[in-house]
Design an enzyme around this catalytic site. Sequence first.
Site, PDB file in Angstrom:
ATOM      1  N   ASP A  48       0.718  -1.237   0.056  1.00 47.14           N
ATOM      2  CA  ASP A  48       0.057   0.263   0.163  1.00 47.14           C
ATOM      3  C   ASP A  48       0.844   1.149   0.174  1.00 47.14           C
ATOM      4  OD1 ASP A  48      -2.964   1.095   0.948  1.00 47.14           O
ATOM      5  OD2 ASP A  48      -1.491   2.265   1.752  1.00 47.14           O
ATOM      6  N   TYR A  53       2.837  10.445  -0.572  1.00 45.43           N
ATOM      7  CA  TYR A  53       3.848  10.002   0.458  1.00 45.43           C
ATOM      8  C   TYR A  53       5.361  10.531  -0.111  1.00 45.43           C
ATOM      9  CZ  TYR A  53       0.340   7.034   2.364  1.00 45.43           C
ATOM     10  OH  TYR A  53      -1.034   6.699   2.803  1.00 45.43           O
ATOM     11  N   HIS A 145      -8.351   8.958  -1.402  1.00 42.33           N
ATOM     12  CA  HIS A 145      -7.411   8.953   0.176  1.00 42.33           C
ATOM     13  C   HIS A 145      -8.356   9.691   0.784  1.00 42.33           C
ATOM     14  CE1 HIS A 145      -2.864   9.424   1.630  1.00 42.33           C
ATOM     15  NE2 HIS A 145      -3.930   8.702   2.281  1.00 42.33           N
ATOM     16  N   SER A 175     -11.011   6.003   1.382  1.00 40.46           N
ATOM     17  CA  SER A 175     -10.518   6.043   2.711  1.00 40.46           C
ATOM     18  C   SER A 175     -10.893   7.323   3.542  1.00 40.46           C
ATOM     19  CB  SER A 175      -9.062   6.168   2.689  1.00 40.46           C
ATOM     20  OG  SER A 175      -8.315   6.026   3.747  1.00 40.46           O
TER      21      SER A 175
END
Length: 336
Positions: A48, A53, A145, A175
Amino acid sequence: MEMIELGRTGTQVSKLALGAMQMGGVTSEADSIRILDRYREAGGAFLDTADCYEWWRHVGSRGGESEELLGRWLRAGNHRDQVFLATKGSAVPAYSPDLWDADGNPDWELARKTFEGAGADTLRHALDGSLRRLGTDHVDLYYVHVDDLGTPLEETLEALSGLVTAGKVRYLGWSNVRTWRLERIRQLCERHGWVAPVALQQQHSYLRPKAGNTSASIVGAEQQDYLATHPDLQLVAYSPILKGIYDDPAKRSGHWMMDNYEGPDVDARLAVLAEVAAELGTTPNRTVLAWLLHQNDPSVIPLIGPRTVEQFEDLIPAVDVKLDASQLARLDAAGA
């Protein structure tokens, strides 16, 4: 490592997922590769990451470091067909020099106000960037996200369904989202024939959110009931050990991660957790992961994100920790 069906898709994934958020950032490339290799050696195959990031680690970063590192690892070891690969879009903030202060610390309040969101064109371009960095023509699971309340759901869902039709994505997920939005998403997909999400990635652990908690990112009682009655929607639990606070009373004292949990319920559950961990001859962190791995109503795939090789090696034995019915019942019943 045991495998589990992802929702009701028929696709098998490893029951413990590995998060790569810190890889390419705080975790060095050498240590990241070692963790990835050890995870594969242990039978793990569910990776994941996300396109954002870790933008916050370096002044001027736009994210993507984790995806780039994973891409190098996938190519170097010819691993792409051996793993179930998930990434996410919608949470890269608009660039501004004000995203970091003079000491390089991120301004999260500003970032949250300027997330790029889940508009159709945004998601298409974000996914193409992720595929380029990962060095693949498709991802197995693509999440929104951060739920975007400012974009019509119809626009987002139609675009996501198109990405599946184009072969760039196999499955969809969401999410950091509230339960009412999940139901709305599912209704719209059914009405229009769009591809519906099969995975929900939320913060979920052994501790229960405190009364009055308003976070859209943490599984509460209502969302847990919803997932239990909709088994086609797989819960993927991020931060399952809450930054490792279970093993260290000093660490959890005043830790920001505890803000959503503090209260008398915490002490009661931690006490039983410590008793069961001692009986098993293991750590509370591992016991929490084992407890999550035993859940089936709803089923849970814990997503660990070790920062170091040592942290990974400390957590991976959890897959072999077996809780008997009595221990599970005590852990479940514990609370104020």
